[in-house]
Design a protein around this motif. Structure first.
Motif, PDB file in Angstrom:
ATOM      1  N   PRO A   4       0.755  -1.298  -0.111  1.00  0.00           N
ATOM      2  CA  PRO A   4       0.011   0.032   0.065  1.00  0.00           C
ATOM      3  C   PRO A   4       0.922   1.429   0.182  1.00  0.00           C
ATOM      4  N   HIS A   5       2.232   0.990   0.235  1.00  0.00           N
ATOM      5  CA  HIS A   5       2.914   2.257   0.428  1.00  0.00           C
ATOM      6  C   HIS A   5       3.596   2.664  -1.027  1.00  0.00           C
ATOM      7  N   ILE A   6       3.368   1.960  -2.053  1.00  0.00           N
ATOM      8  CA  ILE A   6       3.783   2.352  -3.028  1.00  0.00           C
ATOM      9  C   ILE A   6       2.606   2.621  -4.066  1.00  0.00           C
ATOM     10  N   LYS A   7       2.519   3.571  -4.790  1.00  0.00           N
ATOM     11  CA  LYS A   7       1.502   4.230  -5.693  1.00  0.00           C
ATOM     12  C   LYS A   7       1.891   4.087  -7.032  1.00  0.00           C
ATOM     13  N   CYS A   8       1.817   3.276  -7.888  1.00  0.00           N
ATOM     14  CA  CYS A   8       2.064   3.198  -9.148  1.00  0.00           C
ATOM     15  C   CYS A   8       1.025   3.720 -10.058  1.00  0.00           C
ATOM     16  N   GLU A   9       1.412   3.955 -11.506  1.00  0.00           N
ATOM     17  CA  GLU A   9       0.370   4.392 -12.477  1.00  0.00           C
ATOM     18  C   GLU A   9      -0.322   2.968 -12.550  1.00  0.00           C
ATOM     19  N   ASP A  11      -2.997   1.349 -15.310  1.00  0.00           N
ATOM     20  CA  ASP A  11      -3.715   1.257 -16.770  1.00  0.00           C
ATOM     21  C   ASP A  11      -4.939   0.706 -16.789  1.00  0.00           C
ATOM     22  N   ILE A  12      -5.624   0.679 -17.604  1.00  0.00           N
ATOM     23  CA  ILE A  12      -7.197   0.106 -17.636  1.00  0.00           C
ATOM     24  C   ILE A  12      -7.421  -1.297 -17.202  1.00  0.00           C
ATOM     25  N   LEU A  13      -6.195  -2.156 -17.570  1.00  0.00           N
ATOM     26  CA  LEU A  13      -6.382  -3.334 -17.300  1.00  0.00           C
ATOM     27  C   LEU A  13      -6.142  -3.743 -15.944  1.00  0.00           C
ATOM     28  N   ASP A  14      -5.061  -2.897 -15.225  1.00  0.00           N
ATOM     29  CA  ASP A  14      -4.941  -2.933 -13.497  1.00  0.00           C
ATOM     30  C   ASP A  14      -6.209  -2.601 -12.693  1.00  0.00           C
ATOM     31  N   LYS A  15      -6.881  -1.470 -13.500  1.00  0.00           N
ATOM     32  CA  LYS A  15      -8.142  -1.142 -12.822  1.00  0.00           C
ATOM     33  C   LYS A  15      -9.210  -1.949 -12.956  1.00  0.00           C
ATOM     34  N   LEU A  16      -9.384  -2.543 -14.073  1.00  0.00           N
ATOM     35  CA  LEU A  16     -10.374  -3.645 -14.328  1.00  0.00           C
ATOM     36  C   LEU A  16     -10.017  -4.781 -13.336  1.00  0.00           C
ATOM     37  N   THR A  17      -8.876  -5.509 -13.265  1.00  0.00           N
ATOM     38  CA  THR A  17      -8.652  -6.455 -12.467  1.00  0.00           C
ATOM     39  C   THR A  17      -8.774  -6.393 -11.132  1.00  0.00           C
ATOM     40  N   VAL A  18      -8.561  -5.189 -10.619  1.00  0.00           N
ATOM     41  CA  VAL A  18      -8.431  -4.874  -9.139  1.00  0.00           C
ATOM     42  C   VAL A  18     -10.183  -4.680  -8.950  1.00  0.00           C
ATOM     43  N   ILE A  19     -10.873  -4.176  -9.737  1.00  0.00           N
ATOM     44  CA  ILE A  19     -12.427  -4.068  -9.424  1.00  0.00           C
ATOM     45  C   ILE A  19     -13.105  -5.442  -9.715  1.00  0.00           C
ATOM     46  N   MET A 155     -10.393   0.913   0.202  1.00  0.00           N
ATOM     47  CA  MET A 155      -8.918   1.026  -0.239  1.00  0.00           C
ATOM     48  C   MET A 155      -8.684   1.446  -1.369  1.00  0.00           C
ATOM     49  N   PRO A 156      -7.870   2.554  -1.714  1.00  0.00           N
ATOM     50  CA  PRO A 156      -7.763   2.971  -3.145  1.00  0.00           C
ATOM     51  C   PRO A 156      -7.478   1.744  -3.932  1.00  0.00           C
ATOM     52  N   LEU A 157      -7.251   1.830  -5.092  1.00  0.00           N
ATOM     53  CA  LEU A 157      -7.165   0.763  -6.228  1.00  0.00           C
ATOM     54  C   LEU A 157      -5.751   0.307  -6.348  1.00  0.00           C
ATOM     55  N   HIS A 158      -4.824   1.450  -6.199  1.00  0.00           N
ATOM     56  CA  HIS A 158      -3.417   1.023  -5.924  1.00  0.00           C
ATOM     57  C   HIS A 158      -2.858   0.210  -5.054  1.00  0.00           C
ATOM     58  N   PHE A 159      -3.550   0.257  -3.944  1.00  0.00           N
ATOM     59  CA  PHE A 159      -3.316  -0.704  -2.840  1.00  0.00           C
ATOM     60  C   PHE A 159      -3.308  -2.185  -3.464  1.00  0.00           C
ATOM     61  N   ASP A 160      -3.928  -2.706  -4.265  1.00  0.00           N
ATOM     62  CA  ASP A 160      -3.782  -3.668  -4.748  1.00  0.00           C
ATOM     63  C   ASP A 160      -2.697  -4.267  -5.780  1.00  0.00           C
ATOM     64  N   GLY A 162       0.488  -2.426  -5.973  1.00  0.00           N
ATOM     65  CA  GLY A 162       1.922  -2.454  -5.289  1.00  0.00           C
ATOM     66  C   GLY A 162       2.845  -2.037  -6.532  1.00  0.00           C
ATOM     67  N   ASP A 163       4.071  -2.742  -6.296  1.00  0.00           N
ATOM     68  CA  ASP A 163       5.300  -2.512  -7.271  1.00  0.00           C
ATOM     69  C   ASP A 163       5.253  -3.243  -8.396  1.00  0.00           C
ATOM     70  N   LYS A 164       4.749  -2.733  -9.283  1.00  0.00           N
ATOM     71  CA  LYS A 164       4.731  -3.586 -10.731  1.00  0.00           C
ATOM     72  C   LYS A 164       5.970  -4.337 -11.218  1.00  0.00           C
ATOM     73  N   SER A 165       6.862  -3.450 -10.918  1.00  0.00           N
ATOM     74  CA  SER A 165       8.402  -4.304 -11.215  1.00  0.00           C
ATOM     75  C   SER A 165       8.834  -5.510 -10.477  1.00  0.00           C
ATOM     76  N   ARG A 166       8.050  -5.846  -9.228  1.00  0.00           N
ATOM     77  CA  ARG A 166       8.249  -7.096  -8.330  1.00  0.00           C
ATOM     78  C   ARG A 166       7.605  -8.141  -8.732  1.00  0.00           C
ATOM     79  N   TYR A 167       6.752  -7.986  -9.661  1.00  0.00           N
ATOM     80  CA  TYR A 167       5.817  -9.562 -10.290  1.00  0.00           C
ATOM     81  C   TYR A 167       6.737 -10.290 -10.942  1.00  0.00           C
ATOM     82  N   GLN A 168       6.602 -11.557 -10.500  1.00  0.00           N
ATOM     83  CA  GLN A 168       7.252 -12.574 -11.264  1.00  0.00           C
ATOM     84  C   GLN A 168       6.267 -13.189 -12.462  1.00  0.00           C
ATOM     85  N   VAL A 169       7.070 -13.469 -13.521  1.00  0.00           N
ATOM     86  CA  VAL A 169       5.815 -13.829 -14.696  1.00  0.00           C
ATOM     87  C   VAL A 169       5.713 -15.326 -14.503  1.00  0.00           C
TER      88      VAL A 169
END
Length: 169
Positions: A4-9, A11-19, A155-160, A162-169
């Motif tokens: 929750p401490h990291i607020k990344c930008e 995109d529409i897919l991020d918002k859709l998946t969180v919702i 919670m704000p959507l960005h809480f879900d 976090g840091d996009k660079s830390r995701y493993q594929v």
């Protein structure tokens, strides 16, 4: 897991998946509220919602993400194949148990630690045909999932994400 401490930008897919993820918790709570008395009617909906939740979860570690997604996929395939339906229900309940633990670790909502115990109690009561107790567990599970949904929607959507660079594929 999201931070929750990291607020990344987002995109529409991020918002859709969180919702969609948060909606899955909301729908699961509603379904658990009626599943105690209408298990056969509600099981397909819970399986679909578990698949929705498992495919939209944001977890950095791919092993845990794949475990949860695999359980959601298993529940859907097992249910559609018409095999032993209680196992599909159990896999769907496992998804929400795992996601509740994930939410506890991310956001320290202690009540969510009870969710796996309550959902497992519900499942075992259903398997052993102890319907009166199963209804009690279903109501408790609905309340816990509703609490998780309520907590997530605040919670704000960005809480879900976090840091996009830390995701493993």
């Amino acid at each position: 897991m999201a931070d929750p401490h990291i607020k990344c930008e987002l995109d529409i897919l991020d918002k859709l998946t969180v919702i969609l993820y948060r909606s899955a918790f909301t729908l699961a709570a509603i379904i658990m509220a009626v599943i105690g008395s209408e298990t056969n009617a509600a099981t397909p909906f819970l399986v679909m919602v578990a698949l929705l939740a498992s495919t939209t979860v944001h977890i950095y570690d791919k092993r845990f993400r794949w475990l949860i997604q695999g359980a959601g996929l298993f529940a859907a395939i097992w249910f559609m194949a018409g095999l032993w339906q209680p196992l599909a229900l159990g896999a769907a309940l496992f998804v929400f148990s795992a996601l509740s633990i994930k939410e506890y670790f991310c956001f320290k909502v202690k009540a969510l630690l009870l969710t796996p115990i309550v959902l497992a109690g519900f499942w075992f009561c259903m398997i052993f045909n102890v319907l009166n107790i199963a209804i009690g567990f279903a109501v408790a599970g609905a309340a816990l999932l509703a609490f998780a949904a309520f907590s997530k929607w605040r919670m704000p959507l960005h809480f879900d994400i976090g840091d996009k660079s830390r995701y493993q594929v």
